[in-house]
Design a protein around this motif. Structure first.
Motif, PDB file in Angstrom:
ATOM      1  N   THR A   1      52.971  44.542  44.915  1.00  0.00           N
ATOM      2  CA  THR A   1      53.363  43.426  45.778  1.00  0.00           C
ATOM      3  C   THR A   1      53.661  42.173  44.955  1.00  0.00           C
TER       4      THR A   1
ATOM      5  N   LYS B   1      46.195  49.944  51.133  1.00  0.00           N
ATOM      6  CA  LYS B   1      46.919  48.818  51.726  1.00  0.00           C
ATOM      7  C   LYS B   1      46.223  47.501  51.386  1.00  0.00           C
TER       8      LYS B   1
ATOM      9  N   VAL C   1      39.830  38.627  52.405  1.00  0.00           N
ATOM     10  CA  VAL C   1      40.411  37.495  51.683  1.00  0.00           C
ATOM     11  C   VAL C   1      39.309  36.537  51.223  1.00  0.00           C
ATOM     12  N   VAL C   2      38.349  36.268  52.128  1.00  0.00           N
ATOM     13  CA  VAL C   2      37.231  35.389  51.774  1.00  0.00           C
ATOM     14  C   VAL C   2      36.485  35.980  50.586  1.00  0.00           C
TER      15      VAL C   2
ATOM     16  N   SER D   1      35.822  38.376  55.969  1.00  0.00           N
ATOM     17  CA  SER D   1      37.159  38.874  55.697  1.00  0.00           C
ATOM     18  C   SER D   1      37.328  39.216  54.218  1.00  0.00           C
TER      19      SER D   1
ATOM     20  N   ALA E   1      47.049  45.393  48.150  1.00  0.00           N
ATOM     21  CA  ALA E   1      48.152  44.426  48.097  1.00  0.00           C
ATOM     22  C   ALA E   1      47.624  42.996  48.015  1.00  0.00           C
ATOM     23  N   LEU E   2      46.405  42.807  48.550  1.00  0.00           N
ATOM     24  CA  LEU E   2      45.789  41.478  48.543  1.00  0.00           C
ATOM     25  C   LEU E   2      45.541  40.949  47.143  1.00  0.00           C
TER      26      LEU E   2
ATOM     27  N   LEU F   1      38.501  35.584  47.338  1.00  0.00           N
ATOM     28  CA  LEU F   1      38.519  34.212  46.832  1.00  0.00           C
ATOM     29  C   LEU F   1      37.134  33.827  46.334  1.00  0.00           C
ATOM     30  N   TRP F   2      36.121  34.306  47.036  1.00  0.00           N
ATOM     31  CA  TRP F   2      34.754  33.951  46.677  1.00  0.00           C
ATOM     32  C   TRP F   2      34.424  34.514  45.299  1.00  0.00           C
TER      33      TRP F   2
ATOM     34  N   PHE G   1      36.711  32.595  42.671  1.00  0.00           N
ATOM     35  CA  PHE G   1      36.522  31.161  42.427  1.00  0.00           C
ATOM     36  C   PHE G   1      35.064  30.725  42.385  1.00  0.00           C
TER      37      PHE G   1
ATOM     38  N   ARG H   1      57.022  39.910  44.907  1.00  0.00           N
ATOM     39  CA  ARG H   1      57.005  38.546  45.403  1.00  0.00           C
ATOM     40  C   ARG H   1      57.170  37.517  44.298  1.00  0.00           C
TER      41      ARG H   1
ATOM     42  N   THR I   1      47.385  40.499  44.944  1.00  0.00           N
ATOM     43  CA  THR I   1      48.430  39.531  44.625  1.00  0.00           C
ATOM     44  C   THR I   1      47.873  38.107  44.616  1.00  0.00           C
ATOM     45  N   ILE I   2      46.971  37.826  45.582  1.00  0.00           N
ATOM     46  CA  ILE I   2      46.440  36.471  45.735  1.00  0.00           C
ATOM     47  C   ILE I   2      45.708  36.028  44.478  1.00  0.00           C
TER      48      ILE I   2
END
Lengths: 220, 239
Positions: B170, B156, B65-66, B63, B159-160, B69-70, B73, B174, B162-163
């Motif tokens: 975004t 699109k 997101v993974v 994904s 937008a991620l 983050l990977w 971090f 937020r 943001t994390i």
């Protein structure tokens, strides 16, 4: 740099990831079911006799498809409680995923319905089947099996997007990995394990859908 | 309810530049990787094919997101090298969508009729000339519509970011607006969605122009005109 992979720690995070996996699967399964049903509703409404209905559904579908799922999730997460609807984060996420993907599946159904030969409509007319029966007994049984592979693809896409739910505090696989990582200040093992788990699940699913495509598929 | 409209629009617009940068950066990297990996998957060498396939399956199978983050971090711990959030984001967008794009390139090259290859052999063009002068120009025209969809997906996907605290559109909504104006959630998010809609229309208009140019160069008529929004929204046919 003296960092090394710690197998004990990596194994110890597995139970939490397992719990997260259950949430991911729940979100994907219920989200897809919602997307399959709503998508069909949208596809049928886009063929409505009333131009106003057709236009509204069309605008809604195009708007939702062109904008990010993440923002839509925030929208639902913050707006629903404001208008007095209190749902769990997971349920909010399922609704967000289902609604977003319904706008994709609507197109899939449309292609499937348009792929049914014109003669089938004419025959149904000649037999003077009512409109409802034409759909349920003639058109949909022919349209739906052909779109199953395409729907399967969207389920896989959705599976890969469920980690977005961690932003609305749903602990899916990745959410669980992130939480474990932040509490122990070791991110490498949990996030890597989460990635591997994802790959292990999504790659065989893609192979399965590709097989379905060869077996039943229409060009989508 | 609309008292704060100007404030909202200007605050969200502050993130616009970053969203555009992330999207453009992602598009550039994704396009290069798509062509390289797409052609590599058609290489006669098994090793090259396996390497390209592995890249594609790993980046499509995990994904976004993974991946984000990977890179954010884990990579710093493994390599001692911390990417600036925006660059981490651009890298992930590029690598992720490059994997999807590689399949588009591969598919389009394979869809060029067999006779075109035979013609090249008959004219004894070298493999490089064949690709550059005959196959790619034709495949290129077929790639544009799917790449249009891919780029909108990429927009699109931005937008991620943001994390990982990139202050793009975004994030502005937020983390900046929502906290101070909790009662105007609907307006804030509707504005954000309109920003993204406008950006995806810009992408579609650009790709449309490119499509007409490519078709004209081949002496073809441009692809059938479809309703405008039918293109804008075309979603992820990717899985």
């Amino acid at each position: 740099m003296n960092w090394s992979w710690d197998w004990n720690y990596a194994w110890s995070v597995l139970p939490s990831l397992g719990e997260g996996l259950v949430v991911t699967v729940e979100a994907t399964v219920f989200g897809s079911l919602l997307a399959y049903v709503l998508g069909l509703v949208f596809a049928l409404l886009r063929r409505s006799r009333f131009w106003l209905v057709r236009t509204i559904v069309w605008l809604f579908v195009e708007f939702v498809r062109s904008t990010p799922l993440l923002v839509q999730l925030f929208f639902l997460f913050f707006v629903l409680p404001d208008i007095g609807i209190r749902l769990s984060p997971l349920l909010t996420g399922v609704i967000g995923l289902g609604l977003h993907y319904a706008t994709y599946t609507a197109e899939v159904y449309r292609a499937g319905i348009e792929g049914v030969p014109k003669g089938q409509w004419e025959a149904a007319r000649a037999l003077s089947l009512p409109r409802g029966r034409t759909w349920t007994a003639v058109i949909l049984p022919q349209a739906i099996p052909r779109v199953l592979p395409a729907l399967g693809n969207y389920t896989i896409s959705m599976f890969k997007e469920t980690p977005l739910l961690l932003t609305i505090s749903v602990l899916d696989i990745v959410g669980a990995a992130y939480e474990v990582g932040s509490s122990s200040f070791r991110f490498v093992e949990p996030l890597t394990m989460a990635g591997i788990l994802f790959l292990l699940l999504s790659y065989p699913s893609s192979l399965f859908v590709r097989w379905l495509e060869r077996r039943f598929g229409i060009a989508h | 309810m609309f008292d704060n409209l100007t404030l909202f629009v200007s605050t969200i617009a502050k993130g616009l530049l970053l969203t555009v940068e992330a999207t453009l950066g992602g598009i550039v990297i994704a396009t290069v990787l798509s062509v390289v990996a797409g052609l590599a998957m058609l290489s006669p060498s098994v090793v090259v094919r396996v390497v390209a396939r592995t890249y594609v399956e790993i980046w499509r199978g995990t994904s976004e997101v993974v991946q984000l983050l990977w890179i954010y971090f884990v990579l710093p711990i493994l390599t001692g090298f911390q990417l600036v959030p925006l660059w981490a984001g651009i890298t992930v967008l590029g690598l992720n969508f490059g994997a999807y794009g590689a399949e588009i390139v591969r598919g389009a090259v394979q869809a060029v009729p067999r006779e075109q290859y035979e013609g090249c052999v008959a004219l004894s063009l070298s493999p490089a000339q064949r690709m550059r002068r005959v196959i790619l120009p034709q495949a290129f025209a077929d790639m544009i519509p799917p790449f249009n969809n891919l780029f909108i997906q990429l927009l699109k996907g931005s937008a991620l970011l943001t994390i990982i605290t990139v202050p793009e559109i975004t994030y502005q909504a937020r983390e900046v607006l929502l906290i101070r104006h909790t009662d105007q959630t609907v307006l804030i998010f509707v504005l954000v969605l309109l920003f993204y809609l406008a950006l995806s229309i810009v992408i579609t208009v650009g790709m449309r122009l490119l499509e007409r140019k490519a078709a004209a160069r081949l002496g073809r008529r441009p692809a059938e005109r479809t309703a405008f929004f039918a293109k804008v929204g075309q979603g992820s046919g990717v899985a």
